[in-house]
Design an enzyme around this catalytic site. Structure first.
Site, short mmCIF file in Angstrom:
data_model
loop_
_atom_site.label_atom_id
_atom_site.label_comp_id
_atom_site.label_asym_id
_atom_site.label_seq_id
_atom_site.Cartn_x
_atom_site.Cartn_y
_atom_site.Cartn_z
N LEU A 45 0.88 -1.22 0.03
CA LEU A 45 0.14 0.11 -0.13
C LEU A 45 0.88 1.07 0.06
O LEU A 45 0.25 2.20 -0.07
CB LEU A 45 -0.99 -0.10 1.21
N ARG A 46 2.26 1.22 -0.01
CA ARG A 46 3.31 2.20 -0.14
C ARG A 46 3.20 3.26 0.93
O ARG A 46 4.00 4.22 0.98
CB ARG A 46 2.92 2.72 -1.49
N ASN A 105 7.60 -3.26 3.35
CA ASN A 105 8.73 -2.59 2.76
C ASN A 105 8.28 -1.29 2.40
O ASN A 105 8.28 -0.86 1.30
CB ASN A 105 9.34 -3.37 1.61
N HIS A 150 3.63 1.17 -8.81
CA HIS A 150 4.56 2.20 -9.12
C HIS A 150 4.04 3.40 -9.95
O HIS A 150 3.71 3.17 -10.98
CB HIS A 150 5.68 1.38 -9.69
N ASP A 195 -0.23 -9.61 -4.79
CA ASP A 195 1.01 -8.95 -4.71
C ASP A 195 0.88 -7.55 -5.33
O ASP A 195 1.81 -7.20 -6.14
CB ASP A 195 2.26 -9.76 -5.37
N PHE A 247 10.44 -3.62 -9.83
CA PHE A 247 9.53 -5.01 -10.19
C PHE A 247 8.24 -4.65 -9.74
O PHE A 247 8.02 -3.93 -8.68
CB PHE A 247 10.22 -6.15 -9.31
N GLY A 248 7.18 -5.08 -10.26
CA GLY A 248 5.94 -5.26 -9.76
C GLY A 248 4.65 -4.67 -10.40
O GLY A 248 4.97 -3.69 -11.34
N ASP A 260 9.38 -9.21 2.88
CA ASP A 260 9.30 -9.32 1.49
C ASP A 260 9.94 -8.20 0.65
O ASP A 260 10.12 -7.10 1.29
CB ASP A 260 7.50 -9.08 1.26
N HIS A 266 9.67 -14.48 1.00
CA HIS A 266 9.81 -14.14 -0.46
C HIS A 266 10.88 -14.74 -0.82
O HIS A 266 12.35 -14.63 -0.54
CB HIS A 266 9.93 -12.61 -0.75
ZN LIG Z 1 8.06 -10.61 -2.74
ZN LIG Z 2 5.32 -8.18 -2.71
#
Ligand SMILES: [Zn+2]
Ligand SMILES: [Zn+2]
Length: 418
Positions: A62-63, A93, A307, A303, A321-322, A151, A178
Site C-alpha cells: 500500500l506504499r 517494505n 509504481h 502482490d 519490479f511489480g 518481503d 519471499h
Molecule cells: Zn515478494
Molecule cells: Zn510483494
C-alpha cells in the site's frame, strides 16, 4: 439491517452452494436461509450473482508510509474494494520499514481514518529487513500485525529463519517468505530461458526460487513451525510444498493471478511485464494451475505493487519490479480458471476466502455472529478492464484493455457497502 436476497451463496467453509438470503445486522451476519423477509430491512437484490464470504488478500503493497506518490492506504484500499477484497495484508517494505510497533500503529490508525476495507499489516522479520537481528515482533503483534515477512527479499539466512519461526510459533504468527537465492538472482530482470535470450535481457533461473523454498521447508521441519511461501511461481517450488504437506508439515503457499495467467513468452520490452518473481515458463504455469485445483496451493494473493508512472517509464533493466492487481484478480480467476473448467467456482472462492484465512489462523464463513464481510460478484458479466478508471494512484498493469467474463458487483465490509 441489510437483506441480501436471491443470491447464490457459495461458502467453502460449510460447503454451501444454494440460493439463500443473508441478513446483516450492523457489523455482523444475523442469519442466512431460504426466503427471509424482515420488516424495514434494506434489500440488495443479488439475483444472478454469487454471494461469498469477504475476500482476503494475503499480499499487497500500500506504499504508505513513505511512497505516497505510488499509493496511499486510502487509494489502495479503494482499489481493493473495487476488486472485491474486504481485508488486505500489507507488506512491511514501506519507508520507514514496518519493523516497530510505532510504524504498525501508524498504519492501523491511517487505515481506520482513510481505509475502505480492513487493513491487516505484516511486520518485518528483521530490523530494517536487513537480515541481521529479529525485529520487535511481539510488540508489533500487540499493535496489530497478522504475520511477519521481509518481503522484497528473502529472510537472509537459515539461522535467522529458524529464530523467526521459533519465536513466531509462540506468538501464533505465520512467517511468510519471499523465496529467492540472491546469488542466482544476480541482477536478472526476467525469467531465464529462450525468451530472455531472444530479448537480450538478463535471466533469473527458476531454481533461484525453489532453492530457497527447499531451505525454508527444511527449517520449518527443524523448528516444527508454520511457514508460508509468498507468490510461488515454479513447478520445483510446488513440489517442495507438496512434499512438505504430505509429511504433515504446516507449510502453505500463495499464487498470484499473473503467474497463473501469463508466461515468460508474454514478456516484451514493456515494464508492465516486469515483476518479481518473474513470469515463469509454460510448464511452471500449468503446474501452478494443477496446484490451485488439487489443494496444494492455499490462496490466491495479488502482490498488488503500485509504481507511479515516472518510475516505470524507463528502460526494462532499470524499472522497479511489480504490477497492480486488486481489480483484475477475481476476473482473471473466473476467466482463466473457472470458465476454462480448470477449477470449480467453489474452489476459486475458497482460494480467496477460507484458504487465506487458514494461513492466518482465522475463520471466514457465512454464519450467524460472523463479521458482516461479504463479496458479491457476477460469474458471467462480460466487460473490459480500463486501468485509467482505477482509484489506485498507479496503472502499472499488463491487463489494461483485457476482456473478462466475471465482475465484482459489491464489496461489503462490516455491514457497509464500500
Ligand atoms: Zn515478494
Ligand atoms: Zn510483494
Amino acid at each position: 439491517m441489510l437483506l441480501i436476497k436471491n443470491g447464490r451463496v457459495v461458502d467453502p467453509a460449510s460447503k454451501t452452494d444454494a440460493n439463500l438470503d443473508v441478513l446483516l445486522d450492523g457489523d455482523r451476519i444475523a442469519k442466512f436461509g431460504a426466503n427471509l423477509s424482515v420488516d424495514g430491512a434494506e434489500i440488495f437484490d443479488a439475483k444472478g450473482l454469487v454471494v461469498a464470504p469477504g475476500f482476503i488478500d494475503l499480499h499487497c503493497h500500500l506504499r504508505e508510509p513513505g511512497q505516497e506518490l505510488s499509493e496511499t492506504i486510502e487509494t489502495g484500499t479503494k482499489s481493493a474494494a473495487k476488486g472485491g477484497f474486504t481485508a488486505v495484508c500489507c507488506m512491511p517494505n514501506t519507508q520507514p520499514i514496518n519493523d516497530s510497533a510505532s510504524v504498525t500503529r501508524g498504519i492501523v490508525e491511517r487505515a481506520k481514518a482513510t481505509g475502505s476495507v480492513r487493513v491487516w499489516p505484516i511486520g518485518a522479520v528483521s530490523v530494517g529487513s536487513k537480515g541481521d537481528a529479529l525485529a520487535e515482533i511481539a510488540a508489533m503483534k500487540d499493535a496489530g500485525i497478522v504475520a511477519v515477512s521481509d518481503d522484497g527479499k528473502p529472510v537472509a539466512t537459515a539461522r535467522l529463519m529458524r529464530q523467526a519461526m521459533e519465536y513466531c510459533e509462540s506468538l501464533g504468527l505465520p512467517v511468510i517468505d519471499h523465496c529467492e537465492d540472491p546469488s542466482l538472482f544476480a541482477g536478472g530482470v526476467m525469467r531465464e530461458g529462450q525468451q530472455s535470450a531472444r530479448l537480450g535481457l538478463k535471466g533469473i533461473p527458476a531454481q533461484t526460487e525453489s532453492i530457497c523454498v527447499g531451505r525454508d521447508v527444511e527449517v520449518a521441519a527443524l523448528a516444527n513451525a508454520r511457514l508460508h511461501i509468498a507468490h510461488m511461481s515454479t513447478r520445483g517450488s510446488l513440489e517442495y510444498v507438496r512434499a512438505a504437506k504430505k509429511h504433515g508439515l504446516r507449510v502453505t503457499c500463495e499464487v498470484t493471478p499473473h503467474h497463473f495467467t501469463l508466461t515468460d513468452e508474454d514478456v516484451r520490452y514493456d515494464t508492465r511485464y516486469k515483476m518479481n518473481p518473474p513470469l515463469a515458463s509454460r510448464s511452471d504455469r500449468d503446474a501452478l494451475i494443477d496446484g490451485l485445483a488439487d489443494g496444494s496451493v492455499d490462496a490466491i494473493a495479488t502482490d498488488h505493487a503500485p509504481h507511479h508512472a515516472a518510475s516505470k517509464d524507463v528502460e526494462f533493466d532499470r524499472a522497479p519490479f511489480g504490477i497492480t492487481g486488486f481489480e483484475t484478480a477475481l476476473p482473471l480467476g473466473l476467466t482463466e480458471l473457472v470458465h476454462t473448467k480448470k477449477l470449480s467456482l467453489m474452489r476459486l472462492v475458497e482460494l480467496f476466502t477460507t484458504g487465506p484465512a487458514r494461513v492466518l489462523g482465522i475463520e471466514r464463513k457465512i454464519a450467524a455472529g460472523q463479521p458482516a464481510d461479504i463479496t458479491i460478484f457476477s460469474p458471467d458479466r462480460e466487460w473490459t478492464y480500463n486501468a485509467a478508471e482505477t482509484p489506485s494512484k498507479s496503472r502499472n498493469t499488463p491487463f489494461d484493455g483485457r476482456a473478462f467474463r466475471g465482475a465484482v458487483a459489491a464489496t461489503i465490509v462490516a455491514g457497509r457497502s464500500v
